[in-house]
Design a protein around this motif. Structure first.
Motif, PDB file in Angstrom:
ATOM      1  N   LEU A 241      -5.944   8.771   3.087  1.00  0.00           N
ATOM      2  CA  LEU A 241      -6.349   7.905   1.979  1.00  0.00           C
ATOM      3  C   LEU A 241      -5.168   7.507   1.109  1.00  0.00           C
ATOM      4  O   LEU A 241      -4.961   6.325   0.820  1.00  0.00           O
ATOM      5  CB  LEU A 241      -7.417   8.620   1.149  1.00  0.00           C
ATOM      6  CG  LEU A 241      -7.809   7.934  -0.171  1.00  0.00           C
ATOM      7  CD1 LEU A 241      -8.454   6.583   0.088  1.00  0.00           C
ATOM      8  CD2 LEU A 241      -8.746   8.849  -0.977  1.00  0.00           C
ATOM      9  N   ILE A 242      -4.387   8.471   0.679  1.00  0.00           N
ATOM     10  CA  ILE A 242      -3.281   8.157  -0.234  1.00  0.00           C
ATOM     11  C   ILE A 242      -2.196   7.351   0.484  1.00  0.00           C
ATOM     12  O   ILE A 242      -1.560   6.475  -0.103  1.00  0.00           O
ATOM     13  CB  ILE A 242      -2.710   9.444  -0.869  1.00  0.00           C
ATOM     14  CG1 ILE A 242      -1.771   9.073  -2.022  1.00  0.00           C
ATOM     15  CG2 ILE A 242      -1.993  10.298   0.160  1.00  0.00           C
ATOM     16  CD1 ILE A 242      -1.306  10.267  -2.829  1.00  0.00           C
ATOM     17  N   ASN A 245      -3.419   3.751   0.738  1.00  0.00           N
ATOM     18  CA  ASN A 245      -3.386   3.112  -0.580  1.00  0.00           C
ATOM     19  C   ASN A 245      -1.973   2.651  -0.922  1.00  0.00           C
ATOM     20  O   ASN A 245      -1.776   1.540  -1.441  1.00  0.00           O
ATOM     21  CB  ASN A 245      -3.913   4.086  -1.632  1.00  0.00           C
ATOM     22  CG  ASN A 245      -3.999   3.454  -3.003  1.00  0.00           C
ATOM     23  OD1 ASN A 245      -4.769   2.533  -3.237  1.00  0.00           O
ATOM     24  ND2 ASN A 245      -3.171   3.939  -3.919  1.00  0.00           N
ATOM     25  N   THR A 246      -0.985   3.482  -0.625  1.00  0.00           N
ATOM     26  CA  THR A 246       0.413   3.112  -0.901  1.00  0.00           C
ATOM     27  C   THR A 246       0.848   1.967   0.002  1.00  0.00           C
ATOM     28  O   THR A 246       1.529   1.039  -0.439  1.00  0.00           O
ATOM     29  CB  THR A 246       1.338   4.320  -0.708  1.00  0.00           C
ATOM     30  OG1 THR A 246       0.893   5.405  -1.550  1.00  0.00           O
ATOM     31  CG2 THR A 246       2.770   3.973  -1.070  1.00  0.00           C
ATOM     32  N   SER A 248      -0.950  -0.355   1.145  1.00  0.00           N
ATOM     33  CA  SER A 248      -1.627  -1.596   0.744  1.00  0.00           C
ATOM     34  C   SER A 248      -0.895  -2.326  -0.382  1.00  0.00           C
ATOM     35  O   SER A 248      -1.130  -3.521  -0.616  1.00  0.00           O
ATOM     36  CB  SER A 248      -3.059  -1.295   0.306  1.00  0.00           C
ATOM     37  OG  SER A 248      -3.079  -0.578  -0.924  1.00  0.00           O
ATOM     38  N   GLU A 249      -0.044  -1.627  -1.093  1.00  0.00           N
ATOM     39  CA  GLU A 249       0.688  -2.255  -2.191  1.00  0.00           C
ATOM     40  C   GLU A 249       1.890  -3.057  -1.696  1.00  0.00           C
ATOM     41  O   GLU A 249       2.381  -3.944  -2.400  1.00  0.00           O
ATOM     42  CB  GLU A 249       1.158  -1.189  -3.187  1.00  0.00           C
ATOM     43  CG  GLU A 249      -0.003  -0.464  -3.875  1.00  0.00           C
ATOM     44  CD  GLU A 249       0.494   0.666  -4.762  1.00  0.00           C
ATOM     45  OE1 GLU A 249       1.724   0.869  -4.796  1.00  0.00           O
ATOM     46  OE2 GLU A 249      -0.344   1.330  -5.399  1.00  0.00           O
ATOM     47  N   ARG A 451       0.451  11.060  -5.931  1.00  0.00           N
ATOM     48  CA  ARG A 451      -0.049   9.837  -6.563  1.00  0.00           C
ATOM     49  C   ARG A 451       0.688   9.570  -7.878  1.00  0.00           C
ATOM     50  O   ARG A 451       1.054   8.429  -8.181  1.00  0.00           O
ATOM     51  CB  ARG A 451      -1.554   9.977  -6.821  1.00  0.00           C
ATOM     52  CG  ARG A 451      -2.207   8.695  -7.327  1.00  0.00           C
ATOM     53  CD  ARG A 451      -3.691   8.890  -7.540  1.00  0.00           C
ATOM     54  NE  ARG A 451      -4.405   9.195  -6.300  1.00  0.00           N
ATOM     55  CZ  ARG A 451      -4.897  10.383  -5.990  1.00  0.00           C
ATOM     56  NH1 ARG A 451      -4.769  11.414  -6.820  1.00  0.00           N
ATOM     57  NH2 ARG A 451      -5.530  10.583  -4.850  1.00  0.00           N
TER      58      ARG A 451
END
Length: 493
Positions: A241-242, A245-246, A248-249, A451
């Motif tokens: 997940l983390i 998420n990273t 995707s930036e 995070r």
């Protein structure tokens, strides 16, 4: 009959030509200039900037090419290219040429106008008209008439209409020069701002890539521990997940990077793809050791080209009041014609066939339905608008400097706190990973620290870019980017 009755008086007395001409020439010399004479508006400004250290004088040389303080050769090259090829600057130069031509036109009206004339007509005069019949009273037959000569007219500027016109055109030319400097100032700041945005996006990309590497290693570690039945499957899902998420930036940061490159290309007057190879090569944010000295608020009146432009616009408009007022007064002129007339083309060159007229003239509007008085009121109202616009421009300039000074100080403090936060997050990550591998803490603590590190590093990159943006804003607000001392019109010939 026209809608508005008009009366005019014409004087053309040959016997009084000599004295009349002399009298009009004397009147032209001693004539008055109607309308208000321009006075620069005075504004009370604070003695120093609020919340700052004791005032230090502005370094004029440093302001003139302020971007060199960043010591970044790429930025210096981009601004040089923009200064050479910018389409906005080319348009501003064309407006200067237009204003110069308009001034030359206004100045030319002060001189006599001389026109060459030539014509041919086929004529017949009626019987008895000006002795045009023969002894029997019959009309003279058809005849040709050839004419060639000169017409001349000169308006005597008794009440300053032409002088006010030149005054307004001169101030408009000076305004166009100040507008050019304002465009150049904004262009340099825009190039620097977009360059900093580019380097900021690249710094954020580097931080994001580093965090992706860290998180991939942690994902691999959790997968191995899960395979060895040391860690639950939840740890693997949270690590995925983390990481996602990273990752995707990164695309949004690539978009910002590309947009900054394309904007820089347009600013320097070329197509967007031209600079990609040069600027996609990662670079670091430049550093500036000493921020600019703000000097005195009153110095803005001399340095800011937008303030100088607003002041020149006011000067031009004040002259237009006199231009409108002069139309309510008599207009004097000298007019003359010299023609050679002949009924045979072969006689056109004979001096004995000359005809001439010469004399002064006067024209004075006696009634126009209050139109000219209303025109003066219109120009006076426009002048009041420009007075308010000038004062508003000065106040905005003070506001921009104050905002940039406060923004720079506060962003520096924020960046200092973020650096401490990033260092603490890195130390925490190292410790929590050790505790996790030892089984002394759960994986949620690792995720929280990862995070936090990713967020704080991204914020630090943004803050370091904003510091430089505030420096650029301060240089621009102080009127940096042009040579105040070398502002003569001759520089734009």
């Amino acid at each position: 009959m026209s809608k508005y009755s008009r009366f005019s008086v014409s004087l053309s007395l040959r016997s009084f030509c000599g004295p009349a001409v002399a009298g009009l020439a004397l009147l032209a010399v001693v004539g008055c200039t109607v309308g208000p004479d321009y006075e620069r508006p005075e504004m009370e400004l604070p003695q120093q900037w609020s919340g700052t250290a004791p005032v230090e004088p502005v370094d004029a040389a440093a302001l003139e090419q302020w971007w060199t303080a960043f010591e970044d050769p790429v930025l210096t090259e981009l601004i040089a290219r923009a200064d050479e090829d910018s389409l906005d600057l080319q348009a501003a130069l064309a407006r200067i040429e237009q204003s110069r031509a308009q001034r030359a036109y206004a100045a030319g009206e002060q001189w006599p106008a001389v026109d060459a004339t030539s014509g041919y007509s086929r004529n017949r005069l009626g019987a008895g008209l000006f002795g045009s019949s023969d002894t029997a009273g019959a009309a003279i037959g058809d005849f040709d008439l050839y004419t060639t000569g000169l017409d001349a007219a000169w308006e005597i500027d008794l009440f300053g209409r032409l002088r006010r016109s030149v005054e307004a055109a001169e101030a408009t030319l000076e305004q166009s020069i100040e507008d050019y400097h304002d465009v150049r100032l904004s262009l340099c700041a825009e190039v620097a701002r977009n360059y900093i945005e580019l380097r900021t996006a690249q710094a954020r990309l580097r931080y994001a890539a580093a965090n992706v590497d860290i998180q991939r290693k942690m994902l691999e570690l959790t997968q191995n521990r899960y395979a060895a039945e040391i860690a639950p499957e939840l740890d693997v899902a949270q690590a995925q997940l983390i990481l996602a998420n990273t990752e995707s930036e990164i695309p949004s940061l690539r978009i910002a990077e590309t947009a900054a490159i394309n904007r820089l290309a347009v600013l320097v007057g070329t197509t967007p793809h031209t600079l990609r190879a040069q600027l996609l090569e990662p670079g670091t944010l430049p550093e500036i050791q000493t921020p600019p000295r703000a000097g005195l608020p009153a110095e803005l009146l001399r340095r800011r080209p937008d303030i100088r432009s607003a002041e020149r616009a006011l000067a031009a408009q004040t002259a237009r009041i006199g231009l409108a007022e002069a139309q309510r007064y008599p207009s004097f002129s000298l007019r003359g014609t010299l023609d050679i007339q002949a009924t045979e083309f072969s006689d056109v060159g004979r001096w004995s066939n000359r005809a001439f007229s010469f004399g002064p003239g006067l024209r004075w509007n006696l009634f126009d339905g209050n139109r000219l008085r209303s025109l003066v009121a219109v120009e006076e109202a426009r002048t009041k608008q420009l007075v308010a616009a000038y004062e508003a421009t000065v106040l905005r300039a003070v506001e921009e400097v104050e905002n940039a000074l406060v923004g720079l100080v506060q962003e520096q403090q924020r960046a200092a706190a973020l650096r401490r936060s990033v260092q603490a997050a890195r130390d925490s990550l190292e410790k929590v990973e050790t505790l996790y591998l030892s089984g002394l803490t759960n994986f949620q603590n690792v995720l929280d620290v990862q995070r936090s590190l990713s967020q704080q590093e991204d914020r630090l990159a943004v803050s370091e870019g904003l510091i430089l943006q505030q420096v650029i804003a301060l240089y621009k607000a102080l009127g940096g980017g042009w040579d105040v001392q070398n502002n003569q019109q001759e520089s734009f010939q």
